[in-house]
Design a protein around this motif. Structure first.
Motif, PDB file in Angstrom:
ATOM      1  N   SER A  30      21.290 -21.032  45.654  1.00  0.00           N
ATOM      2  CA  SER A  30      21.165 -22.442  45.254  1.00  0.00           C
ATOM      3  C   SER A  30      20.717 -23.275  46.429  1.00  0.00           C
ATOM      4  O   SER A  30      20.567 -24.445  46.295  1.00  0.00           O
ATOM      5  CB  SER A  30      22.373 -23.005  44.529  1.00  0.00           C
ATOM      6  OG  SER A  30      23.520 -22.444  45.488  1.00  0.00           O
ATOM      7  N   THR A  31      20.716 -22.902  47.644  1.00  0.00           N
ATOM      8  CA  THR A  31      20.753 -23.462  48.936  1.00  0.00           C
ATOM      9  C   THR A  31      19.150 -23.141  49.559  1.00  0.00           C
ATOM     10  O   THR A  31      18.732 -23.830  50.601  1.00  0.00           O
ATOM     11  CB  THR A  31      21.657 -23.293  49.958  1.00  0.00           C
ATOM     12  OG1 THR A  31      21.411 -21.942  50.319  1.00  0.00           O
ATOM     13  CG2 THR A  31      23.253 -23.626  49.638  1.00  0.00           C
ATOM     14  N   HIS A  32      18.431 -22.602  48.671  1.00  0.00           N
ATOM     15  CA  HIS A  32      16.979 -22.094  48.990  1.00  0.00           C
ATOM     16  C   HIS A  32      15.918 -22.565  48.468  1.00  0.00           C
ATOM     17  O   HIS A  32      16.096 -22.905  47.227  1.00  0.00           O
ATOM     18  CB  HIS A  32      17.025 -20.609  48.946  1.00  0.00           C
ATOM     19  CG  HIS A  32      17.841 -19.656  49.897  1.00  0.00           C
ATOM     20  ND1 HIS A  32      19.021 -19.836  50.143  1.00  0.00           N
ATOM     21  CD2 HIS A  32      17.379 -18.761  50.785  1.00  0.00           C
ATOM     22  CE1 HIS A  32      19.288 -19.106  51.057  1.00  0.00           C
ATOM     23  NE2 HIS A  32      18.358 -18.119  51.440  1.00  0.00           N
ATOM     24  N   ILE A  51       9.468 -25.159  44.960  1.00  0.00           N
ATOM     25  CA  ILE A  51      10.703 -25.871  44.156  1.00  0.00           C
ATOM     26  C   ILE A  51      11.869 -26.000  45.193  1.00  0.00           C
ATOM     27  O   ILE A  51      12.119 -25.201  45.718  1.00  0.00           O
ATOM     28  CB  ILE A  51      11.210 -25.433  42.816  1.00  0.00           C
ATOM     29  CG1 ILE A  51      12.062 -26.529  42.229  1.00  0.00           C
ATOM     30  CG2 ILE A  51      11.657 -24.029  43.017  1.00  0.00           C
ATOM     31  CD1 ILE A  51      12.349 -26.161  40.735  1.00  0.00           C
ATOM     32  N   ARG A  52      12.338 -27.335  45.683  1.00  0.00           N
ATOM     33  CA  ARG A  52      13.337 -27.495  46.339  1.00  0.00           C
ATOM     34  C   ARG A  52      14.807 -26.876  46.004  1.00  0.00           C
ATOM     35  O   ARG A  52      14.657 -26.548  44.719  1.00  0.00           O
ATOM     36  CB  ARG A  52      13.450 -28.755  46.772  1.00  0.00           C
ATOM     37  CG  ARG A  52      12.299 -29.473  47.567  1.00  0.00           C
ATOM     38  CD  ARG A  52      12.154 -28.822  48.937  1.00  0.00           C
ATOM     39  NE  ARG A  52      11.362 -29.748  49.579  1.00  0.00           N
ATOM     40  CZ  ARG A  52      11.017 -29.367  51.027  1.00  0.00           C
ATOM     41  NH1 ARG A  52      11.664 -28.583  51.614  1.00  0.00           N
ATOM     42  NH2 ARG A  52       9.875 -30.221  51.655  1.00  0.00           N
ATOM     43  N   TRP A  53      15.657 -26.622  46.935  1.00  0.00           N
ATOM     44  CA  TRP A  53      16.800 -25.951  46.387  1.00  0.00           C
ATOM     45  C   TRP A  53      17.516 -26.409  45.315  1.00  0.00           C
ATOM     46  O   TRP A  53      18.036 -25.992  44.659  1.00  0.00           O
ATOM     47  CB  TRP A  53      17.788 -25.891  47.762  1.00  0.00           C
ATOM     48  CG  TRP A  53      18.088 -27.071  48.250  1.00  0.00           C
ATOM     49  CD1 TRP A  53      17.641 -27.900  49.090  1.00  0.00           C
ATOM     50  CD2 TRP A  53      19.223 -27.854  47.869  1.00  0.00           C
ATOM     51  NE1 TRP A  53      18.220 -29.031  49.536  1.00  0.00           N
ATOM     52  CE2 TRP A  53      19.275 -28.960  48.593  1.00  0.00           C
ATOM     53  CE3 TRP A  53      20.158 -27.789  46.908  1.00  0.00           C
ATOM     54  CZ2 TRP A  53      20.409 -29.944  48.546  1.00  0.00           C
ATOM     55  CZ3 TRP A  53      21.498 -28.562  46.746  1.00  0.00           C
ATOM     56  CH2 TRP A  53      21.642 -29.727  47.670  1.00  0.00           C
ATOM     57  N   SER A  54      17.492 -27.895  45.214  1.00  0.00           N
ATOM     58  CA  SER A  54      18.371 -28.846  44.192  1.00  0.00           C
ATOM     59  C   SER A  54      17.530 -28.750  42.967  1.00  0.00           C
ATOM     60  O   SER A  54      17.928 -29.237  41.846  1.00  0.00           O
ATOM     61  CB  SER A  54      18.373 -29.992  44.837  1.00  0.00           C
ATOM     62  OG  SER A  54      17.090 -30.961  44.790  1.00  0.00           O
ATOM     63  N   ILE A  70       6.609 -25.077  37.554  1.00  0.00           N
ATOM     64  CA  ILE A  70       7.741 -24.111  38.333  1.00  0.00           C
ATOM     65  C   ILE A  70       8.910 -24.723  38.104  1.00  0.00           C
ATOM     66  O   ILE A  70       9.216 -26.172  38.157  1.00  0.00           O
ATOM     67  CB  ILE A  70       7.473 -24.089  40.127  1.00  0.00           C
ATOM     68  CG1 ILE A  70       8.396 -23.210  40.528  1.00  0.00           C
ATOM     69  CG2 ILE A  70       7.489 -25.454  40.484  1.00  0.00           C
ATOM     70  CD1 ILE A  70       8.071 -23.109  42.207  1.00  0.00           C
ATOM     71  N   SER A  71       9.871 -23.869  37.667  1.00  0.00           N
ATOM     72  CA  SER A  71      11.432 -24.430  37.383  1.00  0.00           C
ATOM     73  C   SER A  71      12.311 -23.357  37.981  1.00  0.00           C
ATOM     74  O   SER A  71      12.039 -22.248  38.285  1.00  0.00           O
ATOM     75  CB  SER A  71      11.385 -24.709  35.997  1.00  0.00           C
ATOM     76  OG  SER A  71      11.216 -23.449  35.284  1.00  0.00           O
ATOM     77  N   ARG A  72      13.568 -23.916  37.831  1.00  0.00           N
ATOM     78  CA  ARG A  72      14.610 -22.791  38.542  1.00  0.00           C
ATOM     79  C   ARG A  72      15.878 -23.002  37.855  1.00  0.00           C
ATOM     80  O   ARG A  72      16.184 -24.309  37.088  1.00  0.00           O
ATOM     81  CB  ARG A  72      14.677 -23.092  39.987  1.00  0.00           C
ATOM     82  CG  ARG A  72      15.556 -24.300  40.578  1.00  0.00           C
ATOM     83  CD  ARG A  72      15.654 -24.510  41.994  1.00  0.00           C
ATOM     84  NE  ARG A  72      16.301 -23.581  42.571  1.00  0.00           N
ATOM     85  CZ  ARG A  72      16.156 -22.989  43.988  1.00  0.00           C
ATOM     86  NH1 ARG A  72      15.473 -23.525  44.588  1.00  0.00           N
ATOM     87  NH2 ARG A  72      16.967 -22.070  44.304  1.00  0.00           N
ATOM     88  N   ARG A 100      15.869 -20.745  53.467  1.00  0.00           N
ATOM     89  CA  ARG A 100      16.892 -21.686  53.521  1.00  0.00           C
ATOM     90  C   ARG A 100      16.273 -22.917  53.672  1.00  0.00           C
ATOM     91  O   ARG A 100      15.151 -23.007  54.131  1.00  0.00           O
ATOM     92  CB  ARG A 100      17.819 -21.444  54.570  1.00  0.00           C
ATOM     93  CG  ARG A 100      18.728 -20.075  54.711  1.00  0.00           C
ATOM     94  CD  ARG A 100      19.481 -19.920  55.836  1.00  0.00           C
ATOM     95  NE  ARG A 100      20.209 -18.557  55.956  1.00  0.00           N
ATOM     96  CZ  ARG A 100      19.824 -17.340  56.089  1.00  0.00           C
ATOM     97  NH1 ARG A 100      18.444 -17.327  56.594  1.00  0.00           N
ATOM     98  NH2 ARG A 100      20.375 -16.366  55.946  1.00  0.00           N
ATOM     99  N   GLN A 101      17.016 -24.051  53.524  1.00  0.00           N
ATOM    100  CA  GLN A 101      16.598 -25.664  53.612  1.00  0.00           C
ATOM    101  C   GLN A 101      15.997 -25.603  54.888  1.00  0.00           C
ATOM    102  O   GLN A 101      16.750 -25.314  55.880  1.00  0.00           O
ATOM    103  CB  GLN A 101      17.749 -26.482  53.384  1.00  0.00           C
ATOM    104  CG  GLN A 101      18.305 -26.358  51.904  1.00  0.00           C
ATOM    105  CD  GLN A 101      19.564 -27.049  51.900  1.00  0.00           C
ATOM    106  OE1 GLN A 101      19.577 -28.475  52.113  1.00  0.00           O
ATOM    107  NE2 GLN A 101      20.726 -26.431  51.491  1.00  0.00           N
TER     108      GLN A 101
END
Length: 125
Positions: A30-32, A51-54, A70-72, A100-101
């Protein structure tokens, strides 16, 4: 470090749809940030989408805007790339990658430290 694995590739006709999934292991997924890259035969690897981690920010290369999404789901440790209105030029091996971020550009493949083995997507005309 998370590990990722792709699924869902295959053969699809031009104009059709396909869904690629990226499943990740590791408690820090979830932080990646997660991205999809692709490499066509005889060509260099190229960035497709990220897609960003958030999950609050998505980025696409120009050629797939309006066609790919793209979705997560961080609860399920998965990222999905939905391909619609595919074209023969979308034919490639698609790779999921995670990092990682970082402030590095999402299209910078060198900034990703976890890569899947790749999955073939073939679009017939």
């Amino acid at each position: 470090q998370v590990q990722v694995i792709e699924s869902g590739g295959g053969l699809v006709q031009a104009g059709g749809s396909l869904r690629l999934s990226c499943a990740a292991s590791g408690r820090t997924f979830s932080t990646h940030d997660v991205a999809w890259f692709r490499q066509a035969l005889g060509k260099e690897r190229e960035f497709v989408a990220a897609i960003r981690w958030s999950g609050g920010s998505t980025i696409y290369t120009e050629s797939v805007k309006g066609r790919f999404t793209i979705s997560r789901n961080n609860a399920k440790n998965t990222v999905t790339l939905q391909l619609t209105n595919v074209k023969p030029e979308d034919t490639a091996v698609y790779y999921c990658a995670a990092r990682r971020q970082t402030m590095a550009a999402v299209g910078n493949g060198l900034s990703y430290d976890s890569w899947g083995q790749g999955i073939q997507v073939t679009v017939s005309s």
